[in-house]
Design a protein around this motif. Structure first.
Motif, PDB file in Angstrom:
ATOM      1  N   ALA A  87       0.823  -1.205   0.000  1.00  0.00           N
ATOM      2  CA  ALA A  87       0.000   0.000   0.000  1.00  0.00           C
ATOM      3  C   ALA A  87       0.859   1.258   0.000  1.00  0.00           C
ATOM      4  CB  ALA A  87      -0.928  -0.014   1.208  1.00  0.00           C
ATOM      5  N   ALA A  88       1.946   1.249   0.756  1.00  0.00           N
ATOM      6  CA  ALA A  88       2.833   2.421   0.797  1.00  0.00           C
ATOM      7  C   ALA A  88       3.431   2.703  -0.573  1.00  0.00           C
ATOM      8  CB  ALA A  88       3.935   2.206   1.833  1.00  0.00           C
ATOM      9  N   LEU A  89       3.810   1.647  -1.282  1.00  0.00           N
ATOM     10  CA  LEU A  89       4.415   1.830  -2.602  1.00  0.00           C
ATOM     11  C   LEU A  89       3.391   2.341  -3.615  1.00  0.00           C
ATOM     12  CD1 LEU A  89       6.810   1.558  -4.484  1.00  0.00           C
ATOM     13  CD2 LEU A  89       6.252  -0.865  -4.777  1.00  0.00           C
ATOM     14  N   ILE A  90       2.225   1.731  -3.645  1.00  0.00           N
ATOM     15  CA  ILE A  90       1.214   2.152  -4.619  1.00  0.00           C
ATOM     16  C   ILE A  90       0.694   3.540  -4.292  1.00  0.00           C
ATOM     17  CG2 ILE A  90      -0.919   1.298  -3.541  1.00  0.00           C
ATOM     18  CD1 ILE A  90       0.112   0.720  -7.192  1.00  0.00           C
ATOM     19  N   TRP A  91       0.641   3.874  -2.997  1.00  0.00           N
ATOM     20  CA  TRP A  91       0.202   5.213  -2.590  1.00  0.00           C
ATOM     21  C   TRP A  91       1.198   6.270  -3.031  1.00  0.00           C
ATOM     22  CZ3 TRP A  91       2.748   8.111   1.360  1.00  0.00           C
ATOM     23  CH2 TRP A  91       2.102   9.310   1.689  1.00  0.00           C
ATOM     24  N   LEU A  92       2.483   5.983  -2.904  1.00  0.00           N
ATOM     25  CA  LEU A  92       3.510   6.938  -3.323  1.00  0.00           C
ATOM     26  C   LEU A  92       3.443   7.182  -4.823  1.00  0.00           C
ATOM     27  CD1 LEU A  92       5.980   8.666  -2.603  1.00  0.00           C
ATOM     28  CD2 LEU A  92       7.404   6.627  -2.898  1.00  0.00           C
ATOM     29  N   ILE A  93       3.233   6.117  -5.593  1.00  0.00           N
ATOM     30  CA  ILE A  93       3.101   6.273  -7.047  1.00  0.00           C
ATOM     31  C   ILE A  93       1.867   7.110  -7.374  1.00  0.00           C
ATOM     32  CG2 ILE A  93       2.714   5.030  -9.205  1.00  0.00           C
ATOM     33  CD1 ILE A  93       4.279   2.702  -7.988  1.00  0.00           C
ATOM     34  N   GLY A  94       0.795   6.881  -6.652  1.00  0.00           N
ATOM     35  CA  GLY A  94      -0.426   7.656  -6.888  1.00  0.00           C
ATOM     36  C   GLY A  94      -0.269   9.127  -6.552  1.00  0.00           C
ATOM     37  N   VAL A  95       0.445   9.433  -5.479  1.00  0.00           N
ATOM     38  CA  VAL A  95       0.686  10.831  -5.116  1.00  0.00           C
ATOM     39  C   VAL A  95       1.488  11.537  -6.200  1.00  0.00           C
ATOM     40  CG1 VAL A  95       1.897  12.332  -3.482  1.00  0.00           C
ATOM     41  CG2 VAL A  95       0.479  10.460  -2.636  1.00  0.00           C
ATOM     42  N   LEU A  96       2.504  10.877  -6.711  1.00  0.00           N
ATOM     43  CA  LEU A  96       3.308  11.466  -7.789  1.00  0.00           C
ATOM     44  C   LEU A  96       2.467  11.678  -9.041  1.00  0.00           C
ATOM     45  CD1 LEU A  96       6.638   9.438  -7.390  1.00  0.00           C
ATOM     46  CD2 LEU A  96       6.178  11.786  -6.662  1.00  0.00           C
ATOM     47  N   ASP A  97       1.561  10.750  -9.323  1.00  0.00           N
ATOM     48  CA  ASP A  97       0.713  10.900 -10.505  1.00  0.00           C
ATOM     49  C   ASP A  97      -0.291  12.039 -10.324  1.00  0.00           C
ATOM     50  OD1 ASP A  97      -0.367   9.844 -13.115  1.00  0.00           O
ATOM     51  OD2 ASP A  97      -2.131   9.618 -11.851  1.00  0.00           O
ATOM     52  N   ASP A  98      -0.831  12.188  -9.121  1.00  0.00           N
ATOM     53  CA  ASP A  98      -1.772  13.283  -8.874  1.00  0.00           C
ATOM     54  C   ASP A  98      -1.116  14.644  -9.039  1.00  0.00           C
ATOM     55  OD1 ASP A  98      -3.795  11.516  -8.380  1.00  0.00           O
ATOM     56  OD2 ASP A  98      -3.573  11.544  -6.205  1.00  0.00           O
ATOM     57  N   LYS A  99       0.175  14.720  -8.760  1.00  0.00           N
ATOM     58  CA  LYS A  99       0.862  16.007  -8.838  1.00  0.00           C
ATOM     59  C   LYS A  99       1.508  16.239 -10.197  1.00  0.00           C
ATOM     60  CE  LYS A  99       2.535  19.882  -7.241  1.00  0.00           C
ATOM     61  NZ  LYS A  99       3.001  20.362  -8.560  1.00  0.00           N
ATOM     62  N   PHE A 100       2.127  15.179 -10.767  1.00  0.00           N
ATOM     63  CA  PHE A 100       2.937  15.374 -11.969  1.00  0.00           C
ATOM     64  C   PHE A 100       2.414  14.647 -13.196  1.00  0.00           C
ATOM     65  CE2 PHE A 100       5.875  15.638  -8.291  1.00  0.00           C
ATOM     66  CZ  PHE A 100       6.269  16.961  -8.434  1.00  0.00           C
ATOM     67  N   GLU A 101       1.314  13.862 -13.090  1.00  0.00           N
ATOM     68  CA  GLU A 101       0.741  13.155 -14.239  1.00  0.00           C
ATOM     69  C   GLU A 101       1.769  12.247 -14.910  1.00  0.00           C
ATOM     70  OE1 GLU A 101      -2.341  13.160 -15.368  1.00  0.00           O
ATOM     71  OE2 GLU A 101      -3.256  14.727 -14.164  1.00  0.00           O
ATOM     72  N   ILE A 102       2.202  11.206 -14.206  1.00  0.00           N
ATOM     73  CA  ILE A 102       3.208  10.294 -14.745  1.00  0.00           C
ATOM     74  C   ILE A 102       2.579   9.391 -15.807  1.00  0.00           C
ATOM     75  CG2 ILE A 102       4.529  10.359 -12.612  1.00  0.00           C
ATOM     76  CD1 ILE A 102       3.382   7.681 -11.864  1.00  0.00           C
ATOM     77  N   ASP A 103       3.422   8.737 -16.585  1.00  0.00           N
ATOM     78  CA  ASP A 103       2.972   7.919 -17.718  1.00  0.00           C
ATOM     79  C   ASP A 103       2.209   6.693 -17.232  1.00  0.00           C
ATOM     80  OD1 ASP A 103       3.264   7.447 -20.742  1.00  0.00           O
ATOM     81  OD2 ASP A 103       3.924   5.541 -19.876  1.00  0.00           O
ATOM     82  N   ALA A 104       1.246   6.249 -18.040  1.00  0.00           N
ATOM     83  CA  ALA A 104       0.404   5.117 -17.658  1.00  0.00           C
ATOM     84  C   ALA A 104       1.208   3.825 -17.536  1.00  0.00           C
ATOM     85  CB  ALA A 104      -0.723   4.937 -18.670  1.00  0.00           C
ATOM     86  N   LEU A 105       2.201   3.623 -18.401  1.00  0.00           N
ATOM     87  CA  LEU A 105       3.014   2.411 -18.321  1.00  0.00           C
ATOM     88  C   LEU A 105       3.857   2.388 -17.058  1.00  0.00           C
ATOM     89  CD1 LEU A 105       4.168   2.007 -22.039  1.00  0.00           C
ATOM     90  CD2 LEU A 105       2.405   0.722 -20.810  1.00  0.00           C
ATOM     91  N   ILE A 106       4.295   3.558 -16.607  1.00  0.00           N
ATOM     92  CA  ILE A 106       5.044   3.622 -15.350  1.00  0.00           C
ATOM     93  C   ILE A 106       4.140   3.235 -14.185  1.00  0.00           C
ATOM     94  CG2 ILE A 106       6.293   5.155 -13.775  1.00  0.00           C
ATOM     95  CD1 ILE A 106       7.243   6.725 -16.150  1.00  0.00           C
TER      96      ILE A 106
END
Length: 438
Positions: A87-106
């Protein structure tokens, strides 16, 4: 049961109390993306609601670790720690996506890594109960692939359905409630201690959703974002994996009596194969339809559009709130219908009840413009959209300007105090769709 309810309440309280400060932080941090063509809200709304949900998860696990009975789950199983790590890992990825819109494959790669982290720490499918065959042990590679696939599918199914205010949190809460009742029955009625982690995960997941929903109901003050939708999807998948692949069907001692009785008694063994699918049936159907629709058009499966089920409900004339309630209805019908069948598979009344409720659901889908009217003596206590036209004018004489009249009638997209905007008339949706649909 009391300790599970206490854990649920603590999780809900922490999530609810933290969502307000998180909203202010999201505004300061600039996590308020511009309105996209597929969005149904009319003003920028902060994301990062998953931050409050993650701390609610941590609070729930911390409280459960200090309770008399639930602390045994942490002593006998490593699954809570595996869940927290993933959960900590997926949450961190989600926070980065909410702020910076990371690529879908990442994001997809991060989801697979988070699932792999849980597998390494023991949260994996060890065997499958297959009707007519029995318990089939899986090799390490087979268990890992099946676990990762279930986690990724569940995460993306929840993420795809997160398109209306309160939709994803409400549907996952309904699914978690059904799964909690099922896992608690396995743990309490049959005395299978291996079902305790799944019961705990479901209780915490309900608390996360219930604590966030008051801030996310229409008009939403904050969105959970990918940090929240992927998080609750992972927790939901973790509970399904725990009760499906960790509970030994032979421990239920159901294989007694005649062959016909044994078939009915072994339904709880086979339901874990179906219940994880039924609780995400609506999101999973939306996911499959989206993939087929986009690849048919020659687009990437990750390309966003306005073709999801909730978008179609709006286009045929349903209001925002009614579209959400209809999705709630179908999720509850499928999840609790499967749960009722697992309790008493021999009852024809359950099947007839599901069929009857399905007919009601189809009727609601076919009546998008039907608006119930309250009796005259109740019109002062209900929203204006449920009053008769003459009563609206009499009760709101101050609506003399076009703007105020639109606010009273509720047909125009009028901005509220919460930073979100109500859905306008059907023609506006069509105009937005023509403007920039991909």
């Amino acid at each position: 049961m009391r300790e599970y309810l206490l854990t649920l309440c603590i999780t809900a309280a922490v999530t609810y109390l933290l969502t307000g400060p998180v909203r202010k932080f999201a505004i300061v941090a600039g996590a308020m993306p511009e309105i996209r063509a597929r969005d149904v809200h009319r003003e920028p709304t902060p994301r990062l609601g998953g931050i409050a949900m993650f701390f609610g998860l941590c609070a729930g696990l911390l409280v459960a670790d200090h309770l008399t009975n639930l602390s045994q789950v942490f002593e006998t199983s490593n699954e809570p720690r595996a869940l927290l790590s993933g959960a900590a890992l997926i949450w961190l990825i989600g926070v980065l996506d909410d702020k910076f819109e990371i690529d879908a494959l990442i994001k997809l790669g991060g989801q697979m890594i988070a699932a792999g982290v849980m597998v390494v720490q023991g949260l994996t499918i060890l065997w499958l109960p297959i009707p007519g065959v029995g318990s089939v042990a899986l090799s390490q590679g087979q268990g890992t692939l099946l676990t990762v696939a279930l986690v990724v599918i569940t995460i993306n199914a929840v993420n795809f359905v997160d398109g209306l205010d309160g939709l994803a949190a409400g549907m996952v809460c309904i699914a978690a409630a059904a799964f909690f009742l099922y896992a608690y029955r396995i743990w309490y009625s049959y005395g299978v201690e291996a079902a305790a982690p799944a019961t705990l995960f479901s209780a915490i997941l309900m608390g996360m959703c219930l604590g966030f929903l008051p801030h996310n109901m229409h008009p939403a003050r904050i969105f959970m974002g990918d940090s929240g939708s992927m998080l609750i999807g992972l927790v939901l998948a973790a509970g399904a994996i725990s009760v499906t692949g960790q509970v030994d069907p032979d421990a239920l001692n159901l294989y007694v009596g005649s062959e016909k009785e044994a078939v009915h008694q072994t339904v709880p063994v086979y339901i874990p194969l179906l219940l994880p699918l039924t609780i995400i049936a609506v999101p999973a159907a939306d996911l499959i339809l989206a993939i087929v629709r986009r690849t048919w058009r020659g687009q990437s499966p990750f390309a966003a559009d306005r073709g999801h089920l909730h978008h179609r409900l709006l286009e045929i004339g349903h209001s925002h709130s009614r579209a959400v309630l209809i999705m709630y209805f179908w999720s509850a019908l499928i999840a609790f219908g499967a749960l009722a069948y697992s309790v008493n598979s021999a009852s024809m009344w359950i099947v007839l009840g599901v069929v009857f409720l399905s007919a009601i659901g189809l009727l609601l889908l076919l009546l998008p413009r039907f608006t119930p009217r309250a009796p005259r003596w109740m019109e002062r206590f209900v929203p204006p959209r449920y009053r008769r036209r003459g009563s609206v004018a009499a009760l709101a004489p101050e609506a003399s300007t076009p703007a105020s009249a639109a606010a009273v009638s509720g047909v125009s997209g009028v901005s509220g105090v919460n930073g979100a905007t109500a859905i306008g008339p059907r023609s506006r949706l069509a105009d937005r769709r023509k403007a920039g649909t991909r």
